[in-house]
Design an enzyme around this catalytic site. Structure first.
Site, mmCIF file in Angstrom:
data_model
loop_
_atom_site.group_PDB
_atom_site.id
_atom_site.type_symbol
_atom_site.label_atom_id
_atom_site.label_comp_id
_atom_site.label_asym_id
_atom_site.label_seq_id
_atom_site.Cartn_x
_atom_site.Cartn_y
_atom_site.Cartn_z
ATOM 1 N N ASP A 81 0.839 -1.204 0.000
ATOM 2 C CA ASP A 81 0.000 0.000 0.000
ATOM 3 C C ASP A 81 0.879 1.262 0.000
ATOM 4 O O ASP A 81 1.974 1.265 0.591
ATOM 5 C CB ASP A 81 -0.877 -0.049 1.274
ATOM 6 C CG ASP A 81 -2.013 0.947 1.249
ATOM 7 O OD1 ASP A 81 -2.478 1.304 0.151
ATOM 8 O OD2 ASP A 81 -2.451 1.372 2.344
ATOM 9 N N HIS A 208 -9.830 5.335 -0.975
ATOM 10 C CA HIS A 208 -9.013 5.337 0.245
ATOM 11 C C HIS A 208 -9.794 6.064 1.337
ATOM 12 O O HIS A 208 -10.754 6.764 1.072
ATOM 13 C CB HIS A 208 -7.681 6.049 -0.020
ATOM 14 C CG HIS A 208 -6.712 5.198 -0.785
ATOM 15 N ND1 HIS A 208 -5.500 4.815 -0.269
ATOM 16 C CD2 HIS A 208 -6.799 4.624 -1.998
ATOM 17 C CE1 HIS A 208 -4.871 4.063 -1.156
ATOM 18 N NE2 HIS A 208 -5.643 3.932 -2.219
ATOM 19 N N SER A 211 -12.184 4.190 6.828
ATOM 20 C CA SER A 211 -12.583 4.134 8.245
ATOM 21 C C SER A 211 -13.691 5.118 8.571
ATOM 22 O O SER A 211 -13.494 6.336 8.479
ATOM 23 C CB SER A 211 -11.384 4.471 9.150
ATOM 24 O OG SER A 211 -10.398 3.490 9.026
ATOM 25 N N VAL A 231 -9.148 0.264 4.408
ATOM 26 C CA VAL A 231 -9.417 0.576 5.819
ATOM 27 C C VAL A 231 -8.123 0.373 6.614
ATOM 28 O O VAL A 231 -7.524 -0.713 6.559
ATOM 29 C CB VAL A 231 -10.518 -0.345 6.397
ATOM 30 C CG1 VAL A 231 -10.789 0.009 7.866
ATOM 31 C CG2 VAL A 231 -11.806 -0.245 5.592
HETATM 32 P P1 13P Z 1 -8.140 5.082 6.732
HETATM 33 O O1 13P Z 1 -6.903 5.059 7.568
HETATM 34 O O2 13P Z 1 -8.856 6.377 6.778
HETATM 35 O O3 13P Z 1 -9.009 3.916 6.971
HETATM 36 O O4 13P Z 1 -7.628 4.961 5.224
HETATM 37 C C1 13P Z 1 -6.965 3.797 4.843
HETATM 38 C C2 13P Z 1 -6.309 3.903 3.528
HETATM 39 O O5 13P Z 1 -6.732 4.639 2.664
HETATM 40 C C3 13P Z 1 -5.135 3.049 3.333
HETATM 41 O O6 13P Z 1 -4.484 3.253 2.135
#
Ligand code: 13P
Length: 280
Positions: A81, A208, A211, A231
């Site tokens: 990621d 993205h 959360s 997430v």
């Molecule tokens: P959050 O941390 O807001 O869940 O976003 C996760 C994300 O986009 C990981 O690449």
């Protein structure tokens, strides 16, 4: 078995539903994701952020993911990621990651395209899928990925169309109003903008900042082309909160008990999101 995300995301887009991409930092978090995928029978993306390389090596993440997927008989994608270092991406491909995200979103448009195209050439020759990003997300205080200096820049539909054609990426992360980290107010997610992007871009779109997005907004996004949702923050925030409760007991638990419980905390959050993402 580790698979790239191409087929997974195309299947999801057709249905439609979204495949959850859940961030992991160690064995406990990875096992929590695998247990949730096993219980729901759904595909999952195990996302290891380049930011967390001090927790676990690339080779360590690959062997752990292979072992867990084999033990639990699930198919998952091991995804690198948010990585802006091309050398790290090459090392991840060599180590056995099945997909990578090249994040050139902070670069000028032409440079982002050129670098993404380089990554795609190498990754595709090894059967590895590539996510790229155009536009950028702001970050709230709770985010561990971005910083308060991150500025929101919406993805331009026309630029997205040119970017995808010229870079050859397999999936595109778009900026339509979500943020990294927990929301302090109801997010203003631009479904109108997503529709415009979707009309011009024919590859899977990625959201993205998953959360805490309200369920009905998630559904709207999925109906309009989002088929991978990331997430991270909530996995960590929930597990830390529950760990604090556990440690508050009169007799301190053994570390092995803490670790086992943490697998369950992660599994709880992942189960919740897999259910949101697949009940459109
Ligand atoms: P959050 O941390 O807001 O869940 O976003 C996760 C994300 O986009 C990981 O690449």
């Amino acid at each position: 078995m580790l698979k790239n995300f191409n087929e997974m995301l195309l299947r999801a887009r057709k249905a439609p539903y979204a495949v959850g991409s859940f961030n992991v930092y160690n064995y406990e978090t990875m096992k929590g994701v695998v247990l949730a995928a096993k219980e729901t029978g759904q595909a999952a993306i195990i996302a290891f952020g380049a930011k967390y390389l001090s927790n676990m090596s690339l080779a360590g993440a690959v062997s752990m993911a292979r072992t867990l997927c084999c033990e639990y008989g699930i198919e998952a994608c091991l995804h690198l990621d948010h990585c802006s270092g091309i050398d790290t991406i090459y090392r991840a491909i060599q180590a056995g990651f099945s997909s990578v995200m090249y994040d050139g979103s902070a670069l000028p448009f032409a440079e982002n395209i050129a670098n993404t195209a380089r990554v795609c050439e190498a990754a595709h020759s090894c059967g590895v899928s590539v996510e790229a990003e155009l536009g950028s997300l702001a970050a709230t205080e709770t985010s561990h990925e971005g910083s308060a200096n991150d500025r929101e820049a919406y993805t331009s539909p026309k630029a997205a169309c040119d970017f995808v054609r010229e870079s050859g990426c397999d999936a595109l992360a778009v900026s339509i109003g979500t943020v990294h980290g927990l929301y302090t107010a109801r997010p203003n997610v631009r479904i109108d903008l997503l529709k415009e992007i979707r009309a011009l871009v024919d590859i899977p779109l990625v959201l993205h900042g998953g959360s805490g997005i309200p369920e009905e907004i998630i559904r709207d996004c999925i109906r309009n082309g989002i088929c991978k949702i990331n997430v991270n923050t909530e996995i960590s925030a929930y597990a830390v909160e529950k760990t604090k409760e556990l440690l508050g007991a009169a007799k301190a638990p053994h570390l092995a008990v803490v670790a086992e419980n943490q697998q369950q905390y992660v599994k709880d959050v992942v189960l919740k999101y897999i259910r949101f993402f697949t009940s459109v």
